[in-house]
Write an enzyme that holds these catalytic residues in place. Sequence first.
Site, short mmCIF file in Angstrom:
data_model
loop_
_atom_site.label_atom_id
_atom_site.label_comp_id
_atom_site.label_asym_id
_atom_site.label_seq_id
_atom_site.Cartn_x
_atom_site.Cartn_y
_atom_site.Cartn_z
N ARG A 242 1.01 -1.12 -0.01
CA ARG A 242 -0.19 0.00 -0.01
C ARG A 242 0.93 1.33 0.00
O ARG A 242 1.55 1.49 0.95
CB ARG A 242 -0.86 -0.08 1.41
CG ARG A 242 -1.89 1.00 1.19
CD ARG A 242 -2.89 0.68 2.49
NE ARG A 242 -3.74 1.49 2.65
CZ ARG A 242 -3.89 2.41 3.87
NH1 ARG A 242 -3.15 2.19 4.72
NH2 ARG A 242 -4.70 3.45 3.95
N PHE B 16 1.43 10.69 1.59
CA PHE B 16 0.85 10.19 2.96
C PHE B 16 2.04 9.22 3.28
O PHE B 16 2.78 9.47 4.33
CB PHE B 16 -0.31 9.67 2.59
CG PHE B 16 -1.04 8.84 3.85
CD1 PHE B 16 -0.75 9.44 5.06
CD2 PHE B 16 -2.04 7.93 3.89
CE1 PHE B 16 -1.00 8.84 6.45
CE2 PHE B 16 -2.67 7.41 4.88
CZ PHE B 16 -2.19 7.76 6.14
N GLN C 234 3.12 1.61 3.02
CA GLN C 234 3.17 0.41 3.96
C GLN C 234 3.56 -0.74 3.50
O GLN C 234 3.41 -1.26 2.22
CB GLN C 234 1.64 0.33 4.23
CG GLN C 234 1.29 -0.35 5.41
CD GLN C 234 -0.05 -0.17 6.04
OE1 GLN C 234 -0.78 0.68 5.56
NE2 GLN C 234 -0.62 -1.35 6.53
N ASN D 97 -1.53 -0.75 12.41
CA ASN D 97 -2.30 -1.69 13.36
C ASN D 97 -3.64 -1.85 13.18
O ASN D 97 -4.17 -1.22 11.99
CB ASN D 97 -1.95 -1.15 14.75
CG ASN D 97 -2.74 0.07 14.89
OD1 ASN D 97 -3.72 0.52 14.55
ND2 ASN D 97 -1.90 0.99 15.57
N PHE E 290 4.76 1.54 8.46
CA PHE E 290 4.78 2.65 7.40
C PHE E 290 5.76 3.49 7.37
O PHE E 290 6.22 3.91 8.62
CB PHE E 290 3.15 3.10 7.23
CG PHE E 290 2.59 3.67 8.34
CD1 PHE E 290 2.81 5.19 8.57
CD2 PHE E 290 2.14 3.17 9.32
CE1 PHE E 290 2.57 5.85 9.63
CE2 PHE E 290 1.58 3.69 10.43
CZ PHE E 290 1.52 5.01 10.48
N LEU F 76 -2.10 10.48 13.47
CA LEU F 76 -1.94 9.28 13.83
C LEU F 76 -1.31 9.16 15.10
O LEU F 76 -1.20 8.18 15.65
CB LEU F 76 -0.86 8.63 12.88
CG LEU F 76 -1.67 8.67 11.37
CD1 LEU F 76 -0.54 8.03 10.37
CD2 LEU F 76 -2.77 7.83 11.47
N HIS G 268 -0.67 5.21 16.54
CA HIS G 268 0.30 4.44 16.06
C HIS G 268 1.72 4.66 16.76
O HIS G 268 1.80 5.75 16.87
CB HIS G 268 0.50 4.71 14.46
CG HIS G 268 -0.74 3.98 13.83
ND1 HIS G 268 -0.74 3.03 13.14
CD2 HIS G 268 -1.94 4.94 13.39
CE1 HIS G 268 -2.18 2.97 12.56
NE2 HIS G 268 -2.86 4.12 12.84
#
Length: 165
Positions: free
Chosen positions: A55, A60, A63, A102, A113, A122, A126
Amino acid sequence: MVNPTVFFDIAVDGEPLGRVSFELFADKVPKTAENFRALSTGEKGFGYKGSCFHRIIPGFMCQGGDFTRHNGTGGKSIYGEKFEDENFILKHTGPGILSMANAGPNTNGSQFFICTAKTEWLDGKHVVFGKVKEGMNIVEAMERFGSRNGKTSKKITIADCGQLE
């Protein structure tokens, strides 16, 4: 104690792209850093080598770390399936931050990521445990194979990985 450095040699459809190295903040999040370090060396018999970044969303993050199912639904930690959120001392301050993916509180496995922007929403959700030391240009090159929904146009893999110091 010096924080460990690990590396990923990234490939695009099997062609070498370059190396990214990470400093792992073992001084702040020892358990989380140790999980990533050991998965990078493969010393427990499993880990990141040969796995892909499933991903990538430009602007951004990138991942990866699902070395069991390769699609974002798998992976496992060196402590068993999942482990707890160690702490949220470190924040998502900008590009190059390394953080645990997660599925809600206390569900850390092996997925992680690399931020390519500041992602303060986040923080507290995270666990940040490292940062890109060298090769941010490689992460930026990886971004070009991503899309808004995260699907990659080419297969981005960790061809090799391990510990530098």
